[in-house]
Structures are given as structure tokens and as C-alpha cells.
Scaffold this motif. Structure first.
Motif, PDB file in Angstrom:
ATOM      1  N   GLU A 118       0.831  -1.194   0.000  1.00  0.00           N
ATOM      2  CA  GLU A 118       0.000   0.000   0.000  1.00  0.00           C
ATOM      3  C   GLU A 118       0.874   1.257   0.000  1.00  0.00           C
ATOM      4  OE1 GLU A 118      -3.214   0.309  -0.269  1.00  0.00           O
ATOM      5  OE2 GLU A 118      -3.184   2.484   0.022  1.00  0.00           O
ATOM      6  N   TRP A 119       1.914   1.252   0.849  1.00  0.00           N
ATOM      7  CA  TRP A 119       2.761   2.432   0.946  1.00  0.00           C
ATOM      8  C   TRP A 119       3.603   2.622  -0.312  1.00  0.00           C
ATOM      9  CZ3 TRP A 119       4.601   0.523   6.339  1.00  0.00           C
ATOM     10  CH2 TRP A 119       3.578   0.756   7.273  1.00  0.00           C
ATOM     11  N   ALA A 120       4.126   1.504  -0.796  1.00  0.00           N
ATOM     12  CA  ALA A 120       4.985   1.594  -1.984  1.00  0.00           C
ATOM     13  C   ALA A 120       4.210   2.224  -3.128  1.00  0.00           C
ATOM     14  CB  ALA A 120       5.485   0.206  -2.368  1.00  0.00           C
ATOM     15  N   LYS A 121       2.940   1.889  -3.181  1.00  0.00           N
ATOM     16  CA  LYS A 121       2.106   2.360  -4.288  1.00  0.00           C
ATOM     17  C   LYS A 121       1.923   3.876  -4.251  1.00  0.00           C
ATOM     18  CE  LYS A 121      -2.764   2.694  -3.788  1.00  0.00           C
ATOM     19  NZ  LYS A 121      -3.981   2.169  -3.297  1.00  0.00           N
ATOM     20  N   SER A 122       1.975   4.482  -3.068  1.00  0.00           N
ATOM     21  CA  SER A 122       1.710   5.927  -3.031  1.00  0.00           C
ATOM     22  C   SER A 122       2.990   6.757  -2.886  1.00  0.00           C
ATOM     23  CB  SER A 122       0.757   6.228  -1.868  1.00  0.00           C
ATOM     24  OG  SER A 122       1.347   5.810  -0.667  1.00  0.00           O
ATOM     25  N   ALA A 123       4.141   6.097  -2.891  1.00  0.00           N
ATOM     26  CA  ALA A 123       5.333   6.818  -2.458  1.00  0.00           C
ATOM     27  C   ALA A 123       6.257   7.310  -3.568  1.00  0.00           C
ATOM     28  CB  ALA A 123       6.134   5.950  -1.501  1.00  0.00           C
ATOM     29  N   LYS A 124       6.242   6.691  -4.716  1.00  0.00           N
ATOM     30  CA  LYS A 124       7.346   6.925  -5.640  1.00  0.00           C
ATOM     31  C   LYS A 124       6.942   7.529  -6.985  1.00  0.00           C
ATOM     32  CE  LYS A 124      10.672   5.706  -3.070  1.00  0.00           C
ATOM     33  NZ  LYS A 124      11.488   4.533  -3.244  1.00  0.00           N
ATOM     34  N   PHE A 165      -8.003   9.882   1.812  1.00  0.00           N
ATOM     35  CA  PHE A 165      -7.445  11.164   2.200  1.00  0.00           C
ATOM     36  C   PHE A 165      -8.535  12.233   2.251  1.00  0.00           C
ATOM     37  CE2 PHE A 165      -3.786   8.930   0.240  1.00  0.00           C
ATOM     38  CZ  PHE A 165      -3.019   8.838   1.387  1.00  0.00           C
ATOM     39  N   PRO A 166      -8.361  13.203   3.142  1.00  0.00           N
ATOM     40  CA  PRO A 166      -9.385  14.247   3.277  1.00  0.00           C
ATOM     41  C   PRO A 166      -9.401  15.151   2.042  1.00  0.00           C
ATOM     42  CG  PRO A 166      -7.470  14.740   4.645  1.00  0.00           C
ATOM     43  CD  PRO A 166      -7.233  13.387   4.063  1.00  0.00           C
ATOM     44  N   PRO A 167     -10.582  15.600   1.624  1.00  0.00           N
ATOM     45  CA  PRO A 167     -10.702  16.435   0.414  1.00  0.00           C
ATOM     46  C   PRO A 167      -9.899  17.734   0.521  1.00  0.00           C
ATOM     47  CG  PRO A 167     -12.874  15.860   1.314  1.00  0.00           C
ATOM     48  CD  PRO A 167     -11.869  15.278   2.234  1.00  0.00           C
ATOM     49  N   ASP A 168      -9.720  18.221   1.758  1.00  0.00           N
ATOM     50  CA  ASP A 168      -9.011  19.498   1.936  1.00  0.00           C
ATOM     51  C   ASP A 168      -7.566  19.444   1.454  1.00  0.00           C
ATOM     52  OD1 ASP A 168     -11.277  20.441   2.999  1.00  0.00           O
ATOM     53  OD2 ASP A 168     -10.602  20.494   5.100  1.00  0.00           O
ATOM     54  N   VAL A 169      -7.033  18.242   1.307  1.00  0.00           N
ATOM     55  CA  VAL A 169      -5.633  18.115   0.903  1.00  0.00           C
ATOM     56  C   VAL A 169      -5.436  18.613  -0.532  1.00  0.00           C
ATOM     57  CG1 VAL A 169      -5.596  15.761  -0.059  1.00  0.00           C
ATOM     58  CG2 VAL A 169      -3.646  16.591   1.278  1.00  0.00           C
ATOM     59  N   LEU A 205       0.953  24.323  -2.572  1.00  0.00           N
ATOM     60  CA  LEU A 205       2.356  23.982  -2.317  1.00  0.00           C
ATOM     61  C   LEU A 205       3.018  23.189  -3.435  1.00  0.00           C
ATOM     62  CD1 LEU A 205       2.089  22.963   1.454  1.00  0.00           C
ATOM     63  CD2 LEU A 205       2.852  25.154   0.508  1.00  0.00           C
ATOM     64  N   ALA A 206       2.201  22.529  -4.275  1.00  0.00           N
ATOM     65  CA  ALA A 206       2.797  21.674  -5.297  1.00  0.00           C
ATOM     66  C   ALA A 206       2.263  21.967  -6.686  1.00  0.00           C
ATOM     67  CB  ALA A 206       2.538  20.199  -4.947  1.00  0.00           C
ATOM     68  N   ALA A 251      -3.420  14.266  -5.039  1.00  0.00           N
ATOM     69  CA  ALA A 251      -2.922  15.470  -4.370  1.00  0.00           C
ATOM     70  C   ALA A 251      -1.823  15.114  -3.368  1.00  0.00           C
ATOM     71  CB  ALA A 251      -4.072  16.191  -3.668  1.00  0.00           C
ATOM     72  N   VAL A 252      -2.056  14.020  -2.620  1.00  0.00           N
ATOM     73  CA  VAL A 252      -1.042  13.581  -1.661  1.00  0.00           C
ATOM     74  C   VAL A 252       0.227  13.182  -2.391  1.00  0.00           C
ATOM     75  CG1 VAL A 252      -0.454  11.751  -0.028  1.00  0.00           C
ATOM     76  CG2 VAL A 252      -2.659  12.925   0.165  1.00  0.00           C
TER      77      VAL A 252
END
Ligand SMILES: [Zn+2]
Length: 498
Positions: free
Chosen positions: A327-333, A427-431, A438-439, A449-450
Motif C-alpha cells: 500500500e505504501w509503496a504504491k503511493s510513495a514513488k 485522504f481528506p478532500p481538503d488536501v 504547495l505543489a 494530491a497527496v
């Protein structure tokens, strides 16, 4: 591909052909409710829960019936010991049984009839047996005449004459034959009783399963299950009653589960060597207990062992960690170009092989041990993929990683093993607004977005622009998210709330 089941009647594995295409009608003997169930009982119910789940996963519509024996000698004895009414003992432990099943993640039966609510139907079947010359009444008791049913013994492979000379047969002058068993018993003073053509009394144990299974499922139904210590006399007697009363085949496939043992002895209440399910679940989590039991074929004996339970716990923790890492690998790179195609192909083919092997093992008389082997083998392949490509797992790999994670979760769920660490982070919509600021993210998807924020943070860190990197961290913190740097790269989690 078809499912093959070991049929106790023929002592062979047979292709499972349901009486009605796409449907399975199954009956599993339930508990006599006079005490908490021990984990030996729980193993049997777990076995048939998994068989039921597998049929459903393979597309069958399953009707699953299980009785509750709420009138019985053991209940009456317990009530007398405690000085309460037998019905109160039965109510207490019916409730406890249902709670215990739920606590082990066992699905509720489609129907769960109570013996005490099926008395008129039992009287009706007993009357038919008497009319057909298969039963007789003596002083308010009614017995089944074993000699009137020539096939008696066909399920357990016993010979009537051998049984008769056996030492365990009780002597009762009122029976025409020592093997004859009670269908109806005269109530003694203070015992629960119902009116019948033979006087006030209560049913024998065997008759209730004959009546309830036929009533709920019709004859012949597909699968009759239970522990192997029920083959004789209980199932032999059910079969004799039902086939003698109806002239119809009772059951198409008889499935029997092996017993749980302690020091190579059967775990039982009478031997006093039992552990209650609730005591085991106080120490070991449900998925761990299920894994421990399912690592042995359901027909084999299983030795109770805290060492094996500890091993199952370790195995389950590895699976949970893997699922989290996927799960983490999928969102990290987002920045990486991805793993080499050879590595990716290896994981994809391991995934296809795992699914195929899982199905083949389960189709082969529900070989859960082999099926778990297929899952663990795939888990090793996925771990290798993550280890080999630690810094290269990229967006191009995401689909593969998602499939890997989902396969492990799906196959374990067929066995009722729920990977709790596998909950997707929403993830919360506010992100989205923070990522826009910032990005420079222009989309509307919180997960994207994350990823954009993490990419911006990684880029800032690479440039040693700590202010920009910290701004991302603080931005995420504003919506309750925490950045963690791991071996597989940065990941985002919710802040732990106590
Ligand atoms: Zn039964």
C-alpha cells in the motif's frame, strides 16, 4: 474445473455435482447447548464455514442449515446441577454459541432451527416410521428398529452383526434389538415434555436432524457435514430414519472433519482436556486462530499447540506487513521510472500462478493447507519484488502493486481471514487545496494530491530546500496527515489517535 469432495459414504473423492445447478444445499449438525464450546467444536464449524465461503466464491448459491439441540440429557443434567430450568440452560448457551461463532468470524446459517420448535414435525416422522414398520412404541418410548433397515451401517462401514456382539451396546429388555435407538422418550418428573400419541415426552437426539434437514432443504440434499465422531452412531441413525421414512436418498455427499487433539487424544468435555474458544481468542486474534486451524487439512487430526499458534501469528504479521508495504509503496514513488520490466513480469506471473494454485488446491477437497501455501508463496514473491526495487518502485508499478495487495486480501478472505491492516487510506478532500498551493496540483483527487505533495517534498529535499520540505509536512499536518520516511520511501498516514 470442478470441485472434488471426499464422500464418507464411498470413502473416495468424487466430483461435486449439485442436485440443482449452481446451488448447494448443506446441513451441519449444530451444538447441544449445555456449555461453552471448546476449540475442538470450533474447528468443525470453521471447516464448514470455509467450505461454504469457497462455494460462494466459486459462484454457488449456498443454503446452509444448522440445528440447535436445545433439549437433551446433558442440558437436563446441567440444569439439575445448577438448580435452574433446562430451558434457561439452553437459552444461555444458545446465546453463547451464537456469540462464539460471531467472534470467530463464522457466517450465520441461512436457517438455524431449534429442536424445541420442531416437535410436531418430529412426531409426524416418528408416526410415519411406526406405520412403515420401522419403529415401535413401548411404555411411552418409541424405538427405531435397526433390523427393519437392511442398509444400516452403510455410512460408517459397520456390520449389524458385529455391532450386536460389541460390548458397548446397552442392554434394555424393552428393545426388540439391543441396537435399536430412541426416537421418543417418556419424560421423567421435572423434565421438559411435550404431548405425543405415546404420552408426554421428548424427542431423541438423532430424529431432530432428520426432520430439520428435510424440512429446510428437501431430500436428497447436497452436503451433510459434521465432525468424524458423529459418523457413528449419529449420522448412521439420521440416515436410517430419513431413508426408512421417505424411501428417498437422504444425502448426496457426506463430509466429516478431523478432530482436534491434545497429546494425541481427542479434545472433549468428558476427558476434561479442553480449551474454550473464548479463552483461546483472549490470547490469539481471530485471523491467527483461523490460520492455525486451516494449515491442516480439514479431514486430518489437528494437534492443539501454542507453538503452532505462535507460528501462525508470525505468519499473519508478515502478511499484514506486506500488505501495508504494498500500500505504501504504491503511493510513495511518483518520481521513479519504475521497476525493471523483468522484475515486474516475475511478480505478474507469480500472481497468476498463485490464483491458479489456490483454486486447484481448494477444488481438491478444500485443501486449505495447500491454498495457504499458494498465498504464502506469492507473498514471498511480492516481498522479493519490494526488496529488489526498493528505490525504483514508481507510478508504472502501481497497478501491479494494487493487484498484488488485492489478491492477497481476496484469497485470504475466502478463508475468512481478514487482513485488518489492509484498509485503504481515504485522504481528506481538503488536501487538494494544500497541494494546489504547495505543489501546483491542478486536479481534484485527494490521493493524487497527496502524491503530488510527496513528490514536491522529495524534490525540495533533494535540493536541500528544507523550508519548502517542511512546508509540505506542515500542510499535511493541517489536515491530520503525517509523513513518515521508510525504506520504501515516504508515506502518509493519519496521525494516531488514542
Ligand atoms: Zn445431526
Amino acid at each position: 474445473m470442478s470441485i472434488r469432495v471426499h464422500n464418507t459414504m464411498t470413502r473416495t473423492k468424487e466430483e461435486f455435482v449439485p442436485r440443482e445447478a449452481g446451488k448447494v444445499a448443506m446441513y451441519v449438525c449444530g451444538p447441544t447447548v449445555y456449555n461453552h464450546i471448546h476449540i475442538g467444536n470450533a474447528r468443525t464449524f470453521l471447516t464448514f464455514d470455509v467450505i461454504r465461503r469457497y462455494f460462494i466464491w466459486r459462484g454457488f448459491d449456498v443454503t446452509f442449515v444448522q440445528n440447535i439441540t436445545d433439549v437433551d440429557d446433558k442440558i437436563i443434567k446441567r440444569a439439575a446441577e445448577e438448580g435452574i430450568a433446562p430451558a434457561d440452560v439452553a437459552d444461555t448457551y444458545t446465546f453463547a454459541f451464537r456469540a462464539a461463532m460471531e467472534s470467530l468470524g463464522i457466517e450465520r446459517p441461512t436457517a438455524q432451527p431449534l429442536a424445541t420448535q420442531t416437535i410436531p414435525q418430529m412426531i409426524d416422522m416418528i408416526e410415519r416410521l411406526i406405520a412403515g414398520g420401522h419403529a415401535y412404541a413401548v411404555d411411552g418410548d418409541v424405538y427405531f428398529s435397526v433390523r427393519s433397515f437392511p442398509a444400516y451401517g452403510k455410512l460408517s462401514g459397520r456390520d449389524i452383526d458385529d455391532l450386536e456382539s460389541g460390548a458397548r451396546v446397552e442392554v434394555d429388555d424393552r428393545k426388540q434389538d439391543p441396537l435399536d435407538f430412541a426416537l421418543w422418550k417418556t419424560a421423567k418428573p421435572g423434565e421438559p415434555h411435550w404431548p405425543s400419541p405415546w404420552g408426554e415426552g421428548r424427542p431423541g437426539w438423532h430424529i431432530e436432524c432428520s426432520v430439520m434437514s428435510e424440512g429446510e432443504l428437501g431430500l436428497p440434499f447436497d452436503i451433510h457435514g459434521g465432525a468424524s465422531d458423529l459418523i457413528f452412531p449419529h449420522h448412521e441413525n439420521e440416515l436410517a430414519q430419513s431413508e426408512a421414512a421417505t424411501g428417498t436418498q437422504f444425502v448426496r455427499y457426506w463430509l466429516h472433519g478431523g478432530l482436534l487433539q491434545v497429546n494425541a487424544e481427542k479434545m472433549s468435555k468428558s476427558l476434561g482436556n479442553f480449551m474454550l474458544l473464548k479463552d483461546v481468542l483472549a490470547v490469539y486474534a481471530v485471523p491467527v486462530v483461523r490460520l492455525f486451524m486451516l494449515q491442516t487439512h480439514y479431514r486430518s487430526p489437528l494437534e492443539f499447540s501454542t507453538d503452532r499458534l505462535d507460528e501462525a501469528r508470525t505468519a499473519f504479521e508478515r502478511i499484514e506487513n506486506l500488505v501495508r508495504n504494498l500500500e505504501w509503496a504504491k503511493s510513495a514513488k511518483a518520481m521513479s521510472s519504475g521497476a525493471p520490466s523483468a522484475s515486474r513480469e516475475l511478480l505478474a506471473s507469480a500472481r497468476d500462478a498463485a490464483r491458479e494454485k489456490f483454486v486447484a488446491e481448494m477444488d481438491d477437497d478444500f485443501n486449505t493447507a495447500g491454498a495457504l501455501g499458494a498465498i504464502f508463496e506469492f507473498a514471498r514473491a511480492a516481498n522479493t519484488f519490494l526488496a529488489d526495487n526498493q528505490s525504483d518502485v514508481g507510478v508504472a508499478d502501481i497497478e501491479l502493486l494494487v493487484h498484488a495487495k488485492e489478491l492477497i486480501i481476496e484469497l485470504l478472505a475466502v478463508l475468512g481471514v481478514v487482513v485488518t491492516g489492509a484498509v485503504d487510506i481515504e485522504f481528506p478532500p481538503d488536501v487538494v487545496g494544500i497541494a494546489n498551493q504547495l505543489a501546483g496540483y491542478a486536479g481534484t483527487d485527494p490521493e493524487e494530491a497527496v502524491r503530488a505533495l510527496l513528490a514536491a517534498r522529495a524534490a525540495a529535499r533533494a535540493e536541500r530546500n528544507w523550508t519548502a520540505a517542511d512546508a509540505v509536512r506542515d500542510g499535511l499536518a493541517m489536515v491530520g496527515l503525517v509523513v513518515e520516511d521508510t525504506a520504501q520511501g515516504a508515506r502518509v498516514t493519519y496521525r494516531a489517535v488514542n
